[in-house]
Structure formats: C-alpha cells, structure tokens
Design a protein around this motif. Structure first.
Motif, mmCIF file in Angstrom:
data_model
loop_
_atom_site.group_PDB
_atom_site.id
_atom_site.type_symbol
_atom_site.label_atom_id
_atom_site.label_comp_id
_atom_site.label_asym_id
_atom_site.label_seq_id
_atom_site.Cartn_x
_atom_site.Cartn_y
_atom_site.Cartn_z
ATOM 1 N N THR A 13 98.524 -2.068 22.327
ATOM 2 C CA THR A 13 99.123 -3.227 21.659
ATOM 3 C C THR A 13 98.074 -4.101 20.978
ATOM 4 O OG1 THR A 13 99.067 -4.433 23.762
ATOM 5 C CG2 THR A 13 101.105 -3.284 23.181
ATOM 6 N N GLY A 14 96.829 -3.627 20.933
ATOM 7 C CA GLY A 14 95.797 -4.318 20.181
ATOM 8 C C GLY A 14 95.082 -5.437 20.901
ATOM 9 N N GLU A 15 95.034 -5.399 22.219
ATOM 10 C CA GLU A 15 94.317 -6.419 22.977
ATOM 11 C C GLU A 15 92.957 -5.875 23.405
ATOM 12 O OE1 GLU A 15 97.176 -6.890 26.030
ATOM 13 O OE2 GLU A 15 98.233 -8.519 25.021
ATOM 14 N N GLY A 16 91.936 -6.722 23.283
ATOM 15 C CA GLY A 16 90.584 -6.300 23.589
ATOM 16 C C GLY A 16 90.191 -6.557 25.030
ATOM 17 N N HIS A 17 89.386 -5.637 25.543
ATOM 18 C CA HIS A 17 88.843 -5.760 26.899
ATOM 19 C C HIS A 17 87.413 -5.237 26.895
ATOM 20 C CE1 HIS A 17 92.820 -6.217 29.095
ATOM 21 N NE2 HIS A 17 93.220 -5.736 27.923
ATOM 22 N N ILE A 18 86.619 -5.746 27.828
ATOM 23 C CA ILE A 18 85.337 -5.133 28.155
ATOM 24 C C ILE A 18 85.385 -4.797 29.640
ATOM 25 C CG2 ILE A 18 82.837 -5.437 28.301
ATOM 26 C CD1 ILE A 18 83.035 -7.364 25.933
ATOM 27 N N TYR A 19 85.430 -3.503 29.934
ATOM 28 C CA TYR A 19 85.469 -3.047 31.320
ATOM 29 C C TYR A 19 84.037 -2.953 31.852
ATOM 30 C CZ TYR A 19 90.424 -1.648 31.151
ATOM 31 O OH TYR A 19 91.793 -1.638 31.060
ATOM 32 N N GLN A 20 83.847 -3.462 33.057
ATOM 33 C CA GLN A 20 82.569 -3.358 33.744
ATOM 34 C C GLN A 20 82.731 -2.369 34.890
ATOM 35 O OE1 GLN A 20 82.511 -7.819 34.157
ATOM 36 N NE2 GLN A 20 80.380 -7.579 33.526
ATOM 37 N N ILE A 21 82.096 -1.229 34.757
ATOM 38 C CA ILE A 21 82.233 -0.127 35.712
ATOM 39 C C ILE A 21 80.896 0.060 36.408
ATOM 40 C CG2 ILE A 21 82.762 2.330 35.969
ATOM 41 C CD1 ILE A 21 84.370 2.039 33.304
ATOM 42 N N ASP A 22 80.907 0.090 37.739
ATOM 43 C CA ASP A 22 79.633 0.215 38.444
ATOM 44 C C ASP A 22 79.151 1.662 38.440
ATOM 45 O OD1 ASP A 22 80.853 1.622 40.538
ATOM 46 O OD2 ASP A 22 80.794 -0.048 41.946
ATOM 47 N N THR A 27 89.329 -10.059 26.040
ATOM 48 C CA THR A 27 88.894 -10.747 24.818
ATOM 49 C C THR A 27 90.051 -11.043 23.876
ATOM 50 O OG1 THR A 27 88.399 -8.642 23.700
ATOM 51 C CG2 THR A 27 86.626 -9.658 24.977
ATOM 52 N N GLY A 28 91.267 -10.693 24.265
ATOM 53 C CA GLY A 28 92.444 -11.028 23.479
ATOM 54 C C GLY A 28 92.452 -10.393 22.107
ATOM 55 N N ALA A 29 92.601 -11.233 21.073
ATOM 56 C CA ALA A 29 92.664 -10.730 19.702
ATOM 57 C C ALA A 29 91.299 -10.373 19.140
ATOM 58 C CB ALA A 29 93.326 -11.775 18.804
ATOM 59 N N CYS A 30 90.255 -10.628 19.886
ATOM 60 C CA CYS A 30 88.897 -10.233 19.502
ATOM 61 C C CYS A 30 88.718 -8.776 19.943
ATOM 62 C CB CYS A 30 87.900 -11.136 20.221
ATOM 63 S SG CYS A 30 86.489 -11.634 19.258
ATOM 64 N N ILE A 31 88.568 -7.885 19.002
ATOM 65 C CA ILE A 31 88.630 -6.445 19.284
ATOM 66 C C ILE A 31 87.227 -5.837 19.303
ATOM 67 C CG2 ILE A 31 89.612 -4.239 18.566
ATOM 68 C CD1 ILE A 31 91.645 -6.373 19.406
ATOM 69 N N PRO A 32 86.694 -5.508 20.481
ATOM 70 C CA PRO A 32 85.355 -4.920 20.546
ATOM 71 C C PRO A 32 85.380 -3.432 20.165
ATOM 72 C CG PRO A 32 86.260 -5.101 22.749
ATOM 73 C CD PRO A 32 87.277 -5.707 21.821
ATOM 74 N N ILE A 33 84.613 -3.080 19.161
ATOM 75 C CA ILE A 33 84.483 -1.673 18.777
ATOM 76 C C ILE A 33 83.114 -1.161 19.227
ATOM 77 C CG2 ILE A 33 84.577 -0.017 16.887
ATOM 78 C CD1 ILE A 33 87.221 -1.391 17.396
ATOM 79 N N PHE A 34 82.056 -1.780 18.713
ATOM 80 C CA PHE A 34 80.696 -1.543 19.217
ATOM 81 C C PHE A 34 80.270 -2.792 19.989
ATOM 82 C CE2 PHE A 34 81.146 1.100 15.502
ATOM 83 C CZ PHE A 34 80.413 2.250 15.764
ATOM 84 N N LEU A 35 79.361 -2.619 20.955
ATOM 85 C CA LEU A 35 78.893 -3.779 21.697
ATOM 86 C C LEU A 35 77.488 -3.558 22.219
ATOM 87 C CD1 LEU A 35 80.532 -4.027 25.257
ATOM 88 C CD2 LEU A 35 80.279 -1.890 23.996
ATOM 89 N N ASP A 36 76.801 -4.664 22.484
ATOM 90 C CA ASP A 36 75.515 -4.657 23.180
ATOM 91 C C ASP A 36 75.407 -5.978 23.926
ATOM 92 O OD1 ASP A 36 73.105 -3.801 24.134
ATOM 93 O OD2 ASP A 36 72.070 -3.742 22.201
ATOM 94 N N HIS A 37 74.462 -6.036 24.843
ATOM 95 C CA HIS A 37 74.325 -7.232 25.654
ATOM 96 C C HIS A 37 73.684 -8.373 24.875
ATOM 97 C CE1 HIS A 37 75.629 -5.409 29.388
ATOM 98 N NE2 HIS A 37 74.836 -4.396 29.159
ATOM 99 N N HIS A 38 74.259 -9.557 25.027
ATOM 100 C CA HIS A 38 73.585 -10.779 24.615
ATOM 101 C C HIS A 38 72.377 -10.951 25.547
ATOM 102 C CE1 HIS A 38 72.856 -15.136 24.422
ATOM 103 N NE2 HIS A 38 73.493 -15.133 23.257
ATOM 104 N N ASP A 69 83.637 -7.036 15.886
ATOM 105 C CA ASP A 69 85.030 -7.422 16.067
ATOM 106 C C ASP A 69 85.891 -6.735 15.015
ATOM 107 O OD1 ASP A 69 87.454 -8.620 16.497
ATOM 108 O OD2 ASP A 69 86.822 -10.646 15.967
ATOM 109 N N ASN A 70 86.502 -5.621 15.434
ATOM 110 C CA ASN A 70 87.489 -4.917 14.612
ATOM 111 C C ASN A 70 86.948 -4.510 13.237
ATOM 112 O OD1 ASN A 70 90.036 -3.767 14.576
ATOM 113 N ND2 ASN A 70 90.945 -5.506 13.498
ATOM 114 N N LEU A 71 85.671 -4.143 13.193
ATOM 115 C CA LEU A 71 85.024 -3.673 11.962
ATOM 116 C C LEU A 71 85.081 -4.698 10.834
ATOM 117 C CD1 LEU A 71 86.193 0.075 11.788
ATOM 118 C CD2 LEU A 71 84.159 -0.881 12.880
ATOM 119 N N GLY A 72 85.164 -5.984 11.200
ATOM 120 C CA GLY A 72 85.226 -7.008 10.168
ATOM 121 C C GLY A 72 84.312 -8.186 10.389
ATOM 122 N N ALA A 73 83.798 -8.320 11.604
ATOM 123 C CA ALA A 73 82.964 -9.475 11.918
ATOM 124 C C ALA A 73 82.065 -9.128 13.101
ATOM 125 C CB ALA A 73 83.816 -10.697 12.252
#
Length: 365
Positions: free
Chosen positions: A108-117, A128-139, A148-152
């Motif tokens: 349904t287009g909701e963003g999540h970041i799963y933390q798996i040990d 992350t709601g409407a903020c869609i993580p496609i690629f990510l790295d640590h701050h 964010d969804n290939l746009g930001a």
C-alpha cells in the motif's frame, strides 16, 4: 542509448601482534644514530627506527597502520568495541557487526526500515510513512539517509521522522544510491553524475559523465578508510571517485555484450575488495573486482531467486559474509551468503501476507 532495463526496472519498482596471527614482524634496526632525543653529542645508547614501524606492531603507515604510535592499532588487530580506538584500521571505531537494516515498502506504499539482528530476529520496525526508502545508508550519528522514492534525498531519524534534504524531481535522471564516506560526507549517485548533499540541502556535482553512452550508475558504496566511493553500473561497469584523485572508470560496461547484468548495488569489504551481486553466463552469485574485471566469488545452486541489493560484513577478510535482499515468490528474503560455502541461507523471511518489496540494505555495526 540508455540501458532500457534499468529505467523500466527501477521506475516500475519505485594489543600487539602475537605469534599466532600469522603476521611476520620485521626485525627492528638499531644502531649508533643520534635521534635528537637527548642533548649530548655522542651516539652511544641512542637508537633509531629505520624500518618505519614506530610502534613495533609489524605494520608501517604505508602498509596500513593508521596509528603508528599505538601498538594496539594495525590491520591485523581484532577490533575492541569498547576502547574508542580504530584497532583494525578499517575506518570505523568500536564496530561490532550487529545485523542489517533493510528498506521495506508495503503493497500500500508505506515505508519501513527493518532492523534485523545478526541471528535473524526483527529488532525494530521504523515506520517512515509516506517517505519511501529505496536506497539507504547510515547517518553518521542519527538514523539514516535515504533515497525517497527516487525523487529526493531525506534524513530519517530513529523514531521515523523524515526530513527532505534535497529535491531531485526536476533532474534529468533520478537519484539512486546514497552512501556516506568515513568523514561523514553524503554522496548521491544518479545515472550521469555523483553529487554531495550538505546538511543544508546544498547539492554539489563532483563528477559527471554520459549516462547513455559511457556509464549508467545505480549502486554506490564507500570505503570508510580511504574515503573512496565506488559506483556500480547495471551491466557490470565500475568507477571510483576520491576527493583528491577525482573520478576514474575502472571497468567500462559493454552494453552490446555485457559480462554482468542485474547489478543494482555493491559493497566494499574490510579486505579492500569491491563486490556486487549479479548474473552472468557463469551463473548467479557474488562477484569480486579483480583488477579491471569481475571474478565469481560465491555462487549458489538454488535458481529460484535472484539477488537484488547487497551489503557486506567482511571483518574476517578470509570469510566475508554477504547479505542480499531478494523476492522469492510471495516472500521477501534477506539471504546470507558466507564466502567459501557456495550456499545461501535465510537470515530473515517475511510472512508472505503482504506483497511489498525489500529494497536497500546496509550492515549495522
């Protein structure tokens, strides 16, 4: 021409060394050389370290010793995760592999970041709601940077607050991978350029090329020790960027007869290697850069899934582990591939009740 598979695919998805280490410690040179450490004019009793290894740990700065005044520090050391020191000279302090963080987008287009040990338990679900993580790295200190969804490009805090840093919606090519170097610089790879994004959102292009004829960058990863950024082309091309050395093509992609294809991401290991999950005529597996070509590092017999995005835990350079996101039927899977086993095992599998997608993945230390 543009590699059409790339566009359609992504747009559609939207301590000292002891004798047991095997490290040879060179004999120290001593002799009648005045070091200048005393005020007399005779040389009796003075010594000088003429082999360049000041702390006698078996490594000089040229050989990778990042603190030649501290014998607890060398490329052969194990990391002590409580002393505030980069013991193993990999560019990270007190790291201890704890698992992986995975970008997940529901049907349904909701963003999540799963933390798996590291043994496959879901430790956290950052929504992350409407903020869609496609690629990510640590701050560097607080959560993650995401595409964010290939746009930001945005910053996501551990509580899921998503703040846009830079808008790429009007760019000719969308942003793809984000990667953070050892000094905290945020890099963003687009098909035709590599850019930095400052904390105030300022975007600076540091390298450009022709995406239709030369190189179509999608994946990016950083070497935290050297500060080098590696860029990965869908068809096996590879390039590097360093603030001092600039941009360099290492492997030119051959769009008419690609050696590899399906390269969406890549990673850098503490062994100094650059790796990609990909498909070739030799099969599906993990490939390692060998000079100016890719060599099959590990493959697996199960052809029921293909690799998508990958991260590396290579604290043991002789036995790196690769964590790969993939879709297997109705299930989203994080696979673990241990070098030398030619096999993939589940680290984590979704319940199969939501037809969402796993995207980027990053190791957590």
């Amino acid at each position: 021409m543009r590699p059409p598979a790339v566009v359609s695919f992504l747009v559609t998805l939207c301590a000292c060394t002891d004798v047991n280490t095997g490290v040879s410690t060179p004999p120290k040179d001593t002799g009648s050389v005045d070091t200048g450490s005393d005020t007399d004019t005779n040389t009796t009793g003075d010594t000088a370290d003429t082999d360049g290894d000041l702390d006698d740990d078996g490594f000089t700065p040229a050989e990778g010793d990042c603190d030649d005044d501290d014998p607890r520090v060398s490329p052969a050391r194990e990391e002590d995760d409580e002393d505030g020191v980069d013991n193993d000279c990999d560019g990270r302090v007190d790291e201890n592999f704890a698992g992986v963080d995975v970008a997940y987008v529901t049907s349904t287009g909701e963003g999540h970041i799963y933390q798996i040990d590291k043994i496959g338990r879901l430790e956290g679900d950052v929504q992350t709601g409407a903020c869609i993580p496609i690629f990510l790295d640590h701050h560097p200190t607080d959560g993650w940077y995401i595409n964010d969804n290939l746009g930001a490009v945005a910053h996501v805090t551990p509580d899921g607050t998503c703040t846009q840093l830079a808008d790429f919606s009007e760019a000719e090519w969308p942003p793809y991978a984000v990667t953070v170097s050892g000094d905290g610089t945020l890099y963003v790879a687009s098909a035709d350029r590599l850019s930095t994004v400052a904390g105030d959102g300022t975007v600076t292009d540091v390298a450009t090329w022709d995406a239709e004829a030369e190189f179509y960058a999608i994946g990016a990863a950083s070497d935290p020790l050297s500060g080098t950024v590696g860029l990965f082309d869908y068809y096996g091309g590879f390039a590097t960027y360093h603030p001092d050395a600039g941009f360099e093509f290492v492997v030119r992609p051959d769009y008419s007869n690609p050696v590899l294809y399906g390269v969406i991401s890549g990673g850098h290991g503490d062994d100094g290697g650059w790796y990609v999950p990909a498909t070739s005529a030799s099969g599906v597996g993990i490939y390692k850069l060998d000079g100016t070509s890719w060599t099959m590092q590990d493959e697996w017999d199960d052809q029921g899934w293909s690799p998508f995005m990958m991260t590396v835990d290579a604290d043991d350079p002789d036995r790196p582990e690769f964590y790969v996101t993939a879709t297997a039927g109705a299930y989203q899977v994080v696979w673990r591939v241990i070098h030398g086993t030619d096999a993939a095992e589940h680290l984590w599998v979704s319940e199969g009740t939501d037809f969402g997608y796993f995207y980027g993945i990053v190791a957590r230390f």
